[in-house]
Design a protein around this motif. Structure first.
Motif, PDB file in Angstrom:
ATOM      1  N   ARG A 165      59.287  39.549  32.184  1.00 25.44           N
ATOM      2  CA  ARG A 165      59.219  38.447  32.536  1.00 25.44           C
ATOM      3  C   ARG A 165      57.680  37.857  32.202  1.00 25.44           C
ATOM      4  NH1 ARG A 165      59.134  38.836  39.173  1.00 25.44           N
ATOM      5  NH2 ARG A 165      57.188  40.247  39.138  1.00 25.44           N
ATOM      6  N   ARG A 166      56.784  38.747  31.830  1.00 23.32           N
ATOM      7  CA  ARG A 166      55.566  38.250  31.092  1.00 23.32           C
ATOM      8  C   ARG A 166      55.759  37.525  29.848  1.00 23.32           C
ATOM      9  NH1 ARG A 166      52.511  43.617  32.497  1.00 23.32           N
ATOM     10  NH2 ARG A 166      54.463  44.127  32.418  1.00 23.32           N
ATOM     11  N   VAL A 167      56.970  37.445  29.336  1.00 21.84           N
ATOM     12  CA  VAL A 167      57.153  36.825  28.087  1.00 21.84           C
ATOM     13  C   VAL A 167      56.983  35.332  28.175  1.00 21.84           C
ATOM     14  CG1 VAL A 167      59.645  36.712  28.173  1.00 21.84           C
ATOM     15  CG2 VAL A 167      58.234  36.893  25.807  1.00 21.84           C
ATOM     16  N   ILE A 168      57.535  34.785  29.676  1.00 25.87           N
ATOM     17  CA  ILE A 168      57.410  33.509  29.739  1.00 25.87           C
ATOM     18  C   ILE A 168      56.171  32.820  29.584  1.00 25.87           C
ATOM     19  CG2 ILE A 168      57.836  31.797  31.541  1.00 25.87           C
ATOM     20  CD1 ILE A 168      60.199  33.768  32.581  1.00 25.87           C
ATOM     21  N   GLY A 169      55.026  33.658  30.144  1.00 31.21           N
ATOM     22  CA  GLY A 169      53.525  33.223  29.791  1.00 31.21           C
ATOM     23  C   GLY A 169      53.097  33.123  28.233  1.00 31.21           C
ATOM     24  N   ALA A 170      53.508  34.206  27.840  1.00 30.52           N
ATOM     25  CA  ALA A 170      53.111  34.062  26.378  1.00 30.52           C
ATOM     26  C   ALA A 170      53.758  33.158  25.685  1.00 30.52           C
ATOM     27  CB  ALA A 170      53.764  35.704  25.509  1.00 30.52           C
ATOM     28  N   LEU A 171      55.129  32.921  25.875  1.00 31.78           N
ATOM     29  CA  LEU A 171      55.836  31.584  25.259  1.00 31.78           C
ATOM     30  C   LEU A 171      55.253  30.249  25.565  1.00 31.78           C
ATOM     31  CD1 LEU A 171      59.461  32.694  25.252  1.00 31.78           C
ATOM     32  CD2 LEU A 171      58.025  32.573  23.416  1.00 31.78           C
ATOM     33  N   ALA A 172      54.773  30.271  26.839  1.00 32.07           N
ATOM     34  CA  ALA A 172      53.938  28.893  27.400  1.00 32.07           C
ATOM     35  C   ALA A 172      52.562  28.785  26.382  1.00 32.07           C
ATOM     36  CB  ALA A 172      53.593  28.881  28.700  1.00 32.07           C
ATOM     37  N   VAL A 173      51.985  30.024  26.269  1.00 36.86           N
ATOM     38  CA  VAL A 173      50.647  29.886  25.502  1.00 36.86           C
ATOM     39  C   VAL A 173      50.856  29.562  23.961  1.00 36.86           C
ATOM     40  CG1 VAL A 173      48.829  31.298  24.431  1.00 36.86           C
ATOM     41  CG2 VAL A 173      49.376  31.414  26.939  1.00 36.86           C
ATOM     42  N   PHE A 174      51.993  30.214  23.392  1.00 37.89           N
ATOM     43  CA  PHE A 174      52.556  29.895  22.148  1.00 37.89           C
ATOM     44  C   PHE A 174      53.057  28.423  21.966  1.00 37.89           C
ATOM     45  CE2 PHE A 174      56.227  29.633  19.234  1.00 37.89           C
ATOM     46  CZ  PHE A 174      55.405  29.885  17.994  1.00 37.89           C
ATOM     47  N   LEU A 175      53.677  28.062  22.722  1.00 33.20           N
ATOM     48  CA  LEU A 175      54.160  26.647  22.759  1.00 33.20           C
ATOM     49  C   LEU A 175      52.834  25.521  22.825  1.00 33.20           C
ATOM     50  CD1 LEU A 175      57.274  26.879  24.690  1.00 33.20           C
ATOM     51  CD2 LEU A 175      57.320  26.465  22.236  1.00 33.20           C
ATOM     52  N   LEU A 176      52.078  25.889  23.806  1.00 29.04           N
ATOM     53  CA  LEU A 176      51.006  24.992  23.973  1.00 29.04           C
ATOM     54  C   LEU A 176      49.998  25.157  22.586  1.00 29.04           C
ATOM     55  CD1 LEU A 176      49.404  23.061  25.821  1.00 29.04           C
ATOM     56  CD2 LEU A 176      47.983  25.121  26.735  1.00 29.04           C
ATOM     57  N   LEU A 177      49.588  26.090  22.154  1.00 31.57           N
ATOM     58  CA  LEU A 177      48.814  26.261  21.004  1.00 31.57           C
ATOM     59  C   LEU A 177      49.540  25.594  19.828  1.00 31.57           C
ATOM     60  CD1 LEU A 177      47.354  29.876  21.260  1.00 31.57           C
ATOM     61  CD2 LEU A 177      46.283  27.691  21.627  1.00 31.57           C
ATOM     62  N   GLU A 178      50.782  25.765  19.624  1.00 34.44           N
ATOM     63  CA  GLU A 178      51.625  25.249  18.540  1.00 34.44           C
ATOM     64  C   GLU A 178      51.281  23.691  18.749  1.00 34.44           C
ATOM     65  OE1 GLU A 178      53.674  26.546  15.839  1.00 34.44           O
ATOM     66  OE2 GLU A 178      52.051  27.773  16.087  1.00 34.44           O
ATOM     67  N   GLY A 179      51.684  23.209  19.869  1.00 31.50           N
ATOM     68  CA  GLY A 179      51.527  21.783  20.011  1.00 31.50           C
ATOM     69  C   GLY A 179      50.187  21.165  19.775  1.00 31.50           C
ATOM     70  N   VAL A 180      49.193  21.852  19.809  1.00 37.80           N
ATOM     71  CA  VAL A 180      47.652  21.196  19.809  1.00 37.80           C
ATOM     72  C   VAL A 180      47.403  21.525  18.404  1.00 37.80           C
ATOM     73  CG1 VAL A 180      45.167  22.192  20.068  1.00 37.80           C
ATOM     74  CG2 VAL A 180      47.082  22.242  22.037  1.00 37.80           C
ATOM     75  N   LEU A 181      48.038  22.541  17.738  1.00 37.09           N
ATOM     76  CA  LEU A 181      47.897  22.591  16.417  1.00 37.09           C
ATOM     77  C   LEU A 181      48.689  21.553  15.130  1.00 37.09           C
ATOM     78  CD1 LEU A 181      47.953  26.475  15.793  1.00 37.09           C
ATOM     79  CD2 LEU A 181      45.957  25.046  15.508  1.00 37.09           C
ATOM     80  N   TYR A 182      49.621  21.349  15.628  1.00 39.26           N
ATOM     81  CA  TYR A 182      50.627  20.414  14.962  1.00 39.26           C
ATOM     82  C   TYR A 182      51.091  19.117  15.601  1.00 39.26           C
ATOM     83  CZ  TYR A 182      50.723  24.421  11.882  1.00 39.26           C
ATOM     84  OH  TYR A 182      50.337  25.358  11.240  1.00 39.26           O
ATOM     85  N   GLY A 183      50.688  18.834  16.666  1.00 39.53           N
ATOM     86  CA  GLY A 183      51.146  17.810  17.479  1.00 39.53           C
ATOM     87  C   GLY A 183      52.303  17.869  18.367  1.00 39.53           C
ATOM     88  N   PHE A 184      52.458  17.242  19.348  1.00 43.67           N
ATOM     89  CA  PHE A 184      53.730  17.150  20.251  1.00 43.67           C
ATOM     90  C   PHE A 184      54.806  16.274  19.828  1.00 43.67           C
ATOM     91  CE2 PHE A 184      49.757  18.585  22.311  1.00 43.67           C
ATOM     92  CZ  PHE A 184      50.393  20.029  22.934  1.00 43.67           C
ATOM     93  N   GLY A 185      55.549  16.679  18.780  1.00 46.08           N
ATOM     94  CA  GLY A 185      56.678  15.890  18.287  1.00 46.08           C
ATOM     95  C   GLY A 185      58.031  16.303  18.774  1.00 46.08           C
ATOM     96  N   THR A 186      59.012  16.003  17.919  1.00 49.18           N
ATOM     97  CA  THR A 186      60.313  16.237  18.343  1.00 49.18           C
ATOM     98  C   THR A 186      60.628  17.604  17.736  1.00 49.18           C
ATOM     99  OG1 THR A 186      61.217  14.059  17.544  1.00 49.18           O
ATOM    100  CG2 THR A 186      62.793  15.658  17.536  1.00 49.18           C
ATOM    101  N   TRP A 187      59.768  18.186  17.151  1.00 43.20           N
ATOM    102  CA  TRP A 187      59.913  19.661  16.501  1.00 43.20           C
ATOM    103  C   TRP A 187      59.406  20.754  17.613  1.00 43.20           C
ATOM    104  CZ3 TRP A 187      56.020  23.118  17.010  1.00 43.20           C
ATOM    105  CH2 TRP A 187      54.632  22.488  17.070  1.00 43.20           C
ATOM    106  N   TRP A 188      58.543  20.023  18.419  1.00 50.55           N
ATOM    107  CA  TRP A 188      58.018  20.742  19.663  1.00 50.55           C
ATOM    108  C   TRP A 188      58.953  20.722  20.561  1.00 50.55           C
ATOM    109  CZ3 TRP A 188      55.868  19.727  24.528  1.00 50.55           C
ATOM    110  CH2 TRP A 188      55.221  20.753  25.159  1.00 50.55           C
TER     111      TRP A 188
END
Length: 181
Positions: free
Chosen positions: A60-83
């Motif tokens: 279940r710790r993968v949930i936290g890892a995915l949250a970090v991944f998603l947040l960093l991707e949004g910060v890097l590329y913007g929080f658009g439809t792809w996000w």
């Protein structure tokens, strides 16, 4: 004496929580770095395999890892439809992985990862349904089919070649982490 035991237990619990937080942050960061490192190859990524492995090894710790991944991707590329797509696509892969956690062979995970890559564009197209209806969804799927085939091939090969060595390394890491109380 009872207070000493309670303090010791709280200390161990705090250490485990801190370890989990650091582990999840590092896993999410590794996902982003691996994605960036392979960005020069269209639709070839290690995030699928890492999501599979992190789910199998760290549960279940993968949930936290995915949250970090998603947040960093949004910060890097913007929080658009792809996000928005990413918000359900990557947790879906973790959930599918959990359902098939009984699989042990690299070729089995390679097939699952390849199928996920093939379905990726179709899964992404779902966010366009409210905007353009079925026609837009179908247009999105058809226009991205060649990319999905490349994605499937890349996922299949990477999982086939890297599943066992990465699984072995992650299992060793997991054994070295402080154990749950």
């Amino acid at each position: 004496r009872r207070h000493l035991r309670a303090d010791l237990h709280r200390g161990l619990l705090m250490k485990r929580r801190l370890t989990d937080l650091c582990l999840m942050a590092m896993m999410g960061t590794v996902m982003v770095v691996s994605k960036e490192a392979l960005a020069f190859l269209p639709n070839v990524e290690l995030v699928s395999l890492l999501t599979i492995l992190f789910t199998l090894v760290f549960r279940r710790r993968v949930i936290g890892a995915l949250a970090v991944f998603l947040l960093l991707e949004g910060v890097l590329y913007g929080f658009g439809t792809w996000w928005v797509m990413y918000l359900y696509i990557w947790p879906l892969l973790a959930g599918i992985t959990w359902l098939f956690r009984w699989m042990k062979r690299a070729w089995q995970w390679a097939i699952l990862s390849g199928l996920f890559g093939l379905a990726f564009g179709t899964l992404c197209s779902l966010t366009y349904f409210p905007v353009g209806g079925v026609q837009m969804v179908i247009a999105w799927i058809i226009s991205g089919l060649s990319f999905d085939v490349v994605h499937a091939g890349g996922n299949f090969l990477l999982a086939l070649l890297l599943y066992h060595p990465l699984r072995k390394a992650l299992d060793q890491l997991e054994r070295r982490l402080p154990q749950r109380a």
